[in-house]
Design a protein around this motif. Structure first.
Motif, PDB file in Angstrom:
ATOM      1  N   THR A   1      49.136   1.731  82.347  1.00 17.20           N
ATOM      2  CA  THR A   1      48.036   1.148  83.123  1.00 17.20           C
ATOM      3  C   THR A   1      46.872   2.107  83.332  1.00 17.20           C
ATOM      4  O   THR A   1      45.853   1.713  83.889  1.00 17.20           O
ATOM      5  CB  THR A   1      48.541   0.681  84.502  1.00 17.20           C
ATOM      6  OG1 THR A   1      49.067   1.807  85.232  1.00 17.20           O
ATOM      7  CG2 THR A   1      49.630  -0.371  84.348  1.00 17.20           C
TER       8      THR A   1
ATOM      9  N   GLN B   1      48.129  -9.165  91.223  1.00 13.08           N
ATOM     10  CA  GLN B   1      48.721  -9.049  89.890  1.00 13.08           C
ATOM     11  C   GLN B   1      50.097  -9.709  89.862  1.00 13.08           C
ATOM     12  O   GLN B   1      50.742  -9.898  90.897  1.00 13.08           O
ATOM     13  CB  GLN B   1      48.842  -7.575  89.480  1.00 13.08           C
ATOM     14  CG  GLN B   1      47.512  -6.890  89.237  1.00 13.08           C
ATOM     15  CD  GLN B   1      47.683  -5.449  88.789  1.00 13.08           C
ATOM     16  OE1 GLN B   1      48.623  -4.773  89.174  1.00 13.08           O
ATOM     17  NE2 GLN B   1      46.759  -4.987  87.964  1.00 13.08           N
ATOM     18  N   THR B   2      50.551 -10.065  88.668  1.00 15.84           N
ATOM     19  CA  THR B   2      51.862 -10.697  88.518  1.00 15.84           C
ATOM     20  C   THR B   2      52.713  -9.944  87.513  1.00 15.84           C
ATOM     21  O   THR B   2      52.198  -9.214  86.657  1.00 15.84           O
ATOM     22  CB  THR B   2      51.720 -12.157  88.039  1.00 15.84           C
ATOM     23  OG1 THR B   2      51.073 -12.172  86.761  1.00 15.84           O
ATOM     24  CG2 THR B   2      50.922 -12.985  89.039  1.00 15.84           C
ATOM     25  N   VAL B   3      54.011 -10.137  87.630  1.00 19.46           N
ATOM     26  CA  VAL B   3      54.959  -9.575  86.669  1.00 19.46           C
ATOM     27  C   VAL B   3      56.099 -10.572  86.521  1.00 19.46           C
ATOM     28  O   VAL B   3      56.493 -11.236  87.496  1.00 19.46           O
ATOM     29  CB  VAL B   3      55.494  -8.198  87.139  1.00 19.46           C
ATOM     30  CG1 VAL B   3      56.299  -8.316  88.419  1.00 19.46           C
ATOM     31  CG2 VAL B   3      56.336  -7.551  86.047  1.00 19.46           C
TER      32      VAL B   3
ATOM     33  N   MET C   1      52.550  -2.754  90.920  1.00 19.58           N
ATOM     34  CA  MET C   1      51.397  -3.594  90.591  1.00 19.58           C
ATOM     35  C   MET C   1      50.461  -3.678  91.782  1.00 19.58           C
ATOM     36  O   MET C   1      50.841  -3.354  92.913  1.00 19.58           O
ATOM     37  CB  MET C   1      51.857  -4.993  90.173  1.00 19.58           C
ATOM     38  CG  MET C   1      52.613  -5.764  91.227  1.00 19.58           C
ATOM     39  SD  MET C   1      53.181  -7.346  90.551  1.00 19.58           S
ATOM     40  CE  MET C   1      54.014  -8.005  91.985  1.00 19.58           C
TER      41      MET C   1
ATOM     42  N   ARG D   1      54.348 -12.159  92.325  1.00 18.41           N
ATOM     43  CA  ARG D   1      52.940 -11.879  92.565  1.00 18.41           C
ATOM     44  C   ARG D   1      52.794 -10.947  93.772  1.00 18.41           C
ATOM     45  O   ARG D   1      53.444 -11.128  94.799  1.00 18.41           O
ATOM     46  CB  ARG D   1      52.176 -13.164  92.832  1.00 18.41           C
ATOM     47  CG  ARG D   1      50.672 -12.969  93.091  1.00 18.41           C
ATOM     48  CD  ARG D   1      49.982 -14.289  93.353  1.00 18.41           C
ATOM     49  NE  ARG D   1      50.058 -15.165  92.194  1.00 18.41           N
ATOM     50  CZ  ARG D   1      49.200 -15.143  91.174  1.00 18.41           C
ATOM     51  NH1 ARG D   1      48.176 -14.277  91.183  1.00 18.41           N
ATOM     52  NH2 ARG D   1      49.337 -15.966  90.160  1.00 18.41           N
TER      53      ARG D   1
END
Length: 366
Positions: A116, A5-7, A1, A46
């Motif tokens: 993506t 960005q977060t996951v 990422m 993050r």
């Protein structure tokens, strides 16, 4: 990422009863590099800076920690983009899903970025591609599929990583690779099969065909499954390897195909220098020239192999002729320095199953 960005990470508990349970909200989360990746109590990670970090989950009640941590890479623009497979044949009205991979500066390996990147087809009338890389063929023809990282503008085209889709192609044969190879007893080698279309490039079908060996005692091969195409050498001899596609009723053994031949050598039996004149004859050359000699070993079972670099070369008179052992030119290359007659000799070292082997030829320099 990317940075910012977060996951969402998830933790699954495995119990002695054989059951599993989602423990995402009850474990304690941490990362190996909090300056690169932060993570909160709910498992949301993050990206903070370029780099990578391993996410770890610990059950506070037992102290048991995750044994397989999730590695998160925080990246900038991709360095290269590549689609796999690079070439594929799809039936009319059929579909296949391609994969996009990226490399990034400062990170080793490749990363799946299929979801993506932006996918596109050079000819949507022939083949369409959706946002996940699924390609569907409409009419017969060729189409090039490419991907683009929208934020940076990096493309698979610039990286030489586009994929070529051959829609509705007629398959005329199967080719096995390698076509000819030597396999030492007890060792294994992965064989590959390629579909040959009437037009366009061959396509890898290694995992789609059924494999057989005409001489399984010499070389066995796994017919199907996860290790299909893996050949293992047994006793000395020769084996023909065949790949067949039952759905297309095609085989590498048919006229437009090519089988693979694997040779399994037994103990070395003799070594020979080439050119090798008849008994009593000589090889001739002129002062100032060179002569490339070659060494070949014959093994039990009828297998022969070039061994220029495995033998020791020598000249009976280095003032007249010098011969290289690979340190000052190709092994076996003789430099003819002065007129005279010399003997060029080779020695193949002894093995556990055979004694030392030798051969020689006479060389006359004019």
């Amino acid at each position: 990422m990317g940075i910012g960005q977060t996951v969402s990470c998830h933790a699954t508990g495995h119990f002695s009863s054989g059951t599993t349970q989602d423990m995402t909200s009850s474990v304690t989360w941490s990362t190996s590099n909090p300056a690169v990746v932060s993570i909160d109590a709910s498992g949301k990670a993050r990206g903070l800076a370029l780099g990578s970090a391993t996410v770890r989950a610990v059950d506070p009640a037992t102290g048991i920690a995750s044994t397989s941590g999730g590695v998160i890479a925080v990246v900038g623009a991709p360095r290269t983009l590549k689609i796999s497979p690079a070439s594929v044949i799809v039936a009319l009205a059929g579909s296949t899903t391609l994969k996009a991979s990226a490399t990034f500066t400062g990170l080793t390996g490749t990363f799946n970025v299929s979801r993506t990147v932006q996918w596109s087809s050079s000819s949507a009338s022939i083949a369409t591609v959706d946002t996940q890389g699924k390609v569907t063929c409409a009419v017969r023809g060729m189409a090039t599929i490419s991907v683009k990282d929208v934020a940076s503008g990096v493309t698979s085209t610039a990286s030489g990583g586009d994929a070529h889709v051959n829609c509705g192609a007629t398959i005329i044969g199967i080719k096995v690779s390698p076509a000819h190879n030597i396999l030492q007893p007890g060792t294994s080698r992965q064989m590959h099969a390629f579909l040959i279309p009437a037009t366009g490039d061959p396509v890898d079908a290694t995992r789609d065909v059924i494999w057989t060996s005409r001489s399984p005692s010499n070389v066995s091969i796994i017919a199907d499954g996860s290790q299909r195409g893996l050949a293992t050498a047994g006793r000395p001899g020769r084996a023909t390897i065949i790949a067949a596609d039952p759905t297309r009723r095609l085989s590498s053994n048919q006229s437009n195909g090519t089988n693979g031949v694997l040779l399994v050598p037994g103990p070395p039996q003799s070594v020979t220098i080439f050119p090798h004149p008849a008994t009593g004859g000589s090889v001739t050359g002129s002062v100032g020239g060179t002569q490339q000699f070659r060494a070949r070993v014959a093994y039990q079972g009828g297998v022969t192999q070039g061994v220029n670099a495995q033998v020791t070369w020598s000249s009976s008179n280095t003032n007249l002729v010098s011969v290289s052992n690979g340190d000052d030119g190709p092994a076996g290359l003789a430099h003819l320095l002065r007129q005279g007659t010399v003997t060029i000799s080779i020695v193949f070292p002894a093995t556990a199953s055979s004694p030392q082997l030798t051969d020689s030829v006479q060389l006359i320099v004019h």
